[in-house]
Design a protein around this motif. Structure first.
Motif, short mmCIF file in Angstrom:
data_model
loop_
_atom_site.label_atom_id
_atom_site.label_comp_id
_atom_site.label_asym_id
_atom_site.label_seq_id
_atom_site.Cartn_x
_atom_site.Cartn_y
_atom_site.Cartn_z
N ARG A 42 -24.00 -73.44 44.48
CA ARG A 42 -23.34 -74.88 43.61
C ARG A 42 -22.61 -74.37 42.80
O ARG A 42 -23.68 -73.39 41.53
N PRO B 245 -21.10 -74.34 38.51
CA PRO B 245 -20.40 -75.15 37.75
C PRO B 245 -19.52 -75.20 37.04
O PRO B 245 -18.31 -73.61 37.42
N ARG C 68 -9.42 -68.93 32.96
CA ARG C 68 -8.60 -68.72 31.55
C ARG C 68 -8.34 -67.34 31.71
O ARG C 68 -8.04 -65.87 30.93
N LEU C 69 -9.44 -66.16 32.90
CA LEU C 69 -8.30 -64.95 33.27
C LEU C 69 -7.37 -64.66 33.96
O LEU C 69 -6.76 -63.36 33.55
N TYR D 40 -20.63 -80.22 38.47
CA TYR D 40 -20.89 -78.23 39.85
C TYR D 40 -19.68 -79.32 40.28
O TYR D 40 -19.72 -80.28 41.07
N ALA E 58 -13.59 -71.20 32.93
CA ALA E 58 -14.11 -70.09 32.42
C ALA E 58 -13.29 -68.75 33.19
O ALA E 58 -12.39 -68.01 32.68
N GLY E 59 -12.88 -69.09 34.38
CA GLY E 59 -12.27 -67.93 35.18
C GLY E 59 -11.02 -68.31 35.07
O GLY E 59 -10.46 -67.69 35.48
N GLN F 284 -18.07 -75.40 34.03
CA GLN F 284 -17.37 -74.59 33.11
C GLN F 284 -16.96 -73.08 33.78
O GLN F 284 -16.09 -72.92 33.05
N LEU F 285 -17.92 -72.69 35.01
CA LEU F 285 -17.23 -71.20 34.89
C LEU F 285 -15.80 -71.24 35.86
O LEU F 285 -15.82 -70.16 35.52
#
Lengths: 157, 86
Positions: A84, A86, A95-96, A65, A92-93, A88-89
């Motif tokens: 907080r 993550p 990759r936009l 986090y 993933a972001g 991973q977010l």
């Protein structure tokens, strides 16, 4: 319970380490867990569980986090912000950015440079951003502005 | 894994919302029913924007699944906002 602590307890349960060694390991992990990802070197006698082939190779757990803590005292009263996110977010972001069509890159680059941002989007690769996020594990920012009565902390855990 | 529950709480001097526990997993049922329409809209948008459809789906799915663990709390002297995704 984080991964490091779980592994210590599993080693203790299987008899690979003694209770004293487990206690020292957990105590060694405690101050590092708040700000950075845990790093542990497998230098426990009789235990080669941590590092695989080489006992001295540090085993790094990646932070999960990104935390942002802001505390400020204003005229009306205190304000706190606790976020907080993550990791991973974040991954993933970023990759936009790969979804932006190639034709739009030139226009975006021109617009950014016109506004004084010397950034070339076409040269930013997702793997570079992934590497940047991986290195966020070491990020720790502490700002204590006494005049404005504000504290800002940014770290990964 | 996709998020299951969202917890929302908003308090202000003029508005008070009790802590809501929203079961996001129940949204899957209407989403599945509407999925052909949603996918068609996304496909049309991807074609219009020259974007790879499968990459777009994978990216947004990744963002959706990564929302688990998001925790935002903002507290001031007279208001409070909390959002948690579990």
């Amino acid at each position: 319970m984080n991964e490091n602590r779980r592994q210590i307890l599993e080693m203790l349960a299987s008899g690979k380490i003694t209770t004293d060694e487990a206690e020292r390991l957990i105590a060694a992990l405690e101050p590092e867990q708040v700000a950075t990802a845990g790093v542990f070197t497998g230098n426990i006698a009789g235990s080669n569980h941590w590092s695989g082939d080489d006992k001295d190779t540090p085993v790094r757990t990646h932070a999960k986090y990104l935390r942002v803590l802001v505390e400020s005292t204003e005229k009306n009263g205190p304000t706190t912000v606790n976020v907080r996110v993550p990791m991973q977010l974040l991954r993933a972001g970023v990759r936009l950015a790969s979804l932006i069509p190639a034709q739009a890159h030139d226009q975006l680059d021109a617009t950014l440079s016109k506004h004084g941002v010397p950034l070339t989007l076409s040269q930013i690769k997702p793997e570079n951003l992934e590497e940047l996020i991986d290195h966020l594990d070491d990020l720790s920012v502490d700002v204590d502005a006494k005049e404005e009565k504000a504290k800002v902390r940014v770290f990964c855990e | 894994m996709t998020p299951n529950i969202a917890v929302l709480e908003i308090e202000s001097p003029h508005f008070h919302m009790p802590r809501l526990w929203l079961p996001l997993f129940l949204l899957w049922i209407p989403l599945l029913l509407l999925s052909p329409l949603i996918l068609f809209v996304i496909l049309a948008a991807c074609i219009a924007g020259c974007i790879n459809f499968w990459r777009a789906i994978a990216t947004f799915w990744g963002i959706l699944c990564a929302l688990r663990g998001l925790n935002i709390r903002v507290t001031t002297h007279d208001s409070k906002v909390m959002v948690r995704i579990l």
